[in-house]
Design a protein around this motif. Structure first.
Motif, short mmCIF file in Angstrom:
data_model
loop_
_atom_site.label_atom_id
_atom_site.label_comp_id
_atom_site.label_asym_id
_atom_site.label_seq_id
_atom_site.Cartn_x
_atom_site.Cartn_y
_atom_site.Cartn_z
N ALA A 5 -5.68 3.92 -4.33
CA ALA A 5 -6.95 3.73 -3.64
C ALA A 5 -6.72 3.13 -2.25
O ALA A 5 -7.34 3.55 -1.27
N SER A 6 -5.82 2.14 -2.15
CA SER A 6 -5.58 1.52 -0.85
C SER A 6 -4.89 2.50 0.09
O SER A 6 -5.20 2.53 1.29
N LEU A 12 -7.77 7.93 5.13
CA LEU A 12 -9.08 8.32 5.63
C LEU A 12 -9.47 7.52 6.88
O LEU A 12 -10.05 8.06 7.82
N ARG A 13 -9.14 6.23 6.88
CA ARG A 13 -9.46 5.39 8.03
C ARG A 13 -8.77 5.88 9.29
O ARG A 13 -9.39 6.01 10.36
N ARG A 46 -5.22 5.77 0.03
CA ARG A 46 -6.24 6.73 0.43
C ARG A 46 -7.17 6.15 1.49
O ARG A 46 -7.57 6.83 2.44
N THR A 47 -7.49 4.87 1.35
CA THR A 47 -8.34 4.21 2.35
C THR A 47 -7.67 4.23 3.71
O THR A 47 -8.31 4.51 4.74
N HIS A 48 -6.38 3.93 3.76
CA HIS A 48 -5.64 3.99 5.02
C HIS A 48 -5.66 5.41 5.60
O HIS A 48 -5.88 5.60 6.80
N ASP A 106 0.83 -1.20 0.00
CA ASP A 106 0.00 0.00 0.00
C ASP A 106 0.87 1.26 0.00
O ASP A 106 0.57 2.25 0.68
#
Length: 213
Positions: free
Chosen positions: A201-202, A208-209, A204-206, A83
């Motif tokens: 995308a992965s 935001l999470r 960005r997911t981290h 990631d």
């Protein structure tokens, strides 16, 4: 690996859940005196339920040159990184500075497992560990079981050695700008979404999470 407080996992569950979805890494073994370390890419199976930190199962070909070093010093490190993305400088610039003054950086997730290695040559135990790995990678089945003296894999067991790595310490890092001002984090999240490159995308997911947490 340097881990700033804002990059540290928020809980053991964070790195364990991430590692559960990753089963390929690099095993670092101290070299013999005068030799550089051995770094071996390999698939592995992590079993969290064994011991306080879990254990790792793997196997390698018997001719692999790292065995002598491993038997001399069983203290090893398994490194898993994914990631990861490059973040351009302008995305990171503070609101009161020119965008070209922003400092580029890397985002990534990493888990390092320090382990004590045990080399497994006993044919029956080796077959059992191999079957556990196959169960992980092929849960749908479709492969024969390894068994001593039985086709199709029995005669191949002598050509490999299994590794049982008892995890003694864990270092984990999620480097996703958790310490940056909200405006900068928003700009980075927007940039990752618009760029849409591999792993954006992965990452960005981290980001935001961890921001929501």
């Amino acid at each position: 690996m340097l881990i700033h407080p804002w990059d540290a996992p928020r809980s053991e569950a964070e790195w364990q859940q991430w590692l559960a979805a990753h089963d390929f890494g690099q095993l670092a073994v101290n070299g013999l005196p005068g030799e550089p370390p051995h770094v071996q890419p390999l698939h592995f199976t992590y079993e969290a339920e064994h011991g306080p930190h879990g254990r790792v199962l793997a196997h390698l070909a018997r001719p692999n040159p790292l065995w002598r070093a491993l038997e001399s010093d069983p203290d090893v490190l398994l490194s898993v990184v994914d990631d990861y993305v490059y973040v351009p400088g302008p995305w990171q610039a503070a609101s009161d500075t020119p965008s070209e003054h922003g400092v580029p950086t890397s985002f990534y997730a990493a888990v390092q497992l320090r382990c004590t290695a045990r080399v497994v040559d006993d044919p029956d135990e080796k077959a059992d560990l191999l079957n556990r790995q196959v169960d992980h990678f092929q849960p749908e089945g479709g492969s024969a079981r390894a068994a001593v003296g039985e086709a199709p894999y029995g005669r191949m067991l002598s050509g490999i050695r299994a590794l049982c790595l008892e995890v003694t310490d864990v270092r984990a890092k999620f480097k996703y700008a958790s310490h940056k001002p909200e405006a900068v984090q928003d700009r980075i999240a927007t940039g990752l979404a618009e760029r849409g490159g591999p792993r954006d995308a992965s990452a960005r997911t981290h980001q935001l999470r961890r921001r929501e947490a």
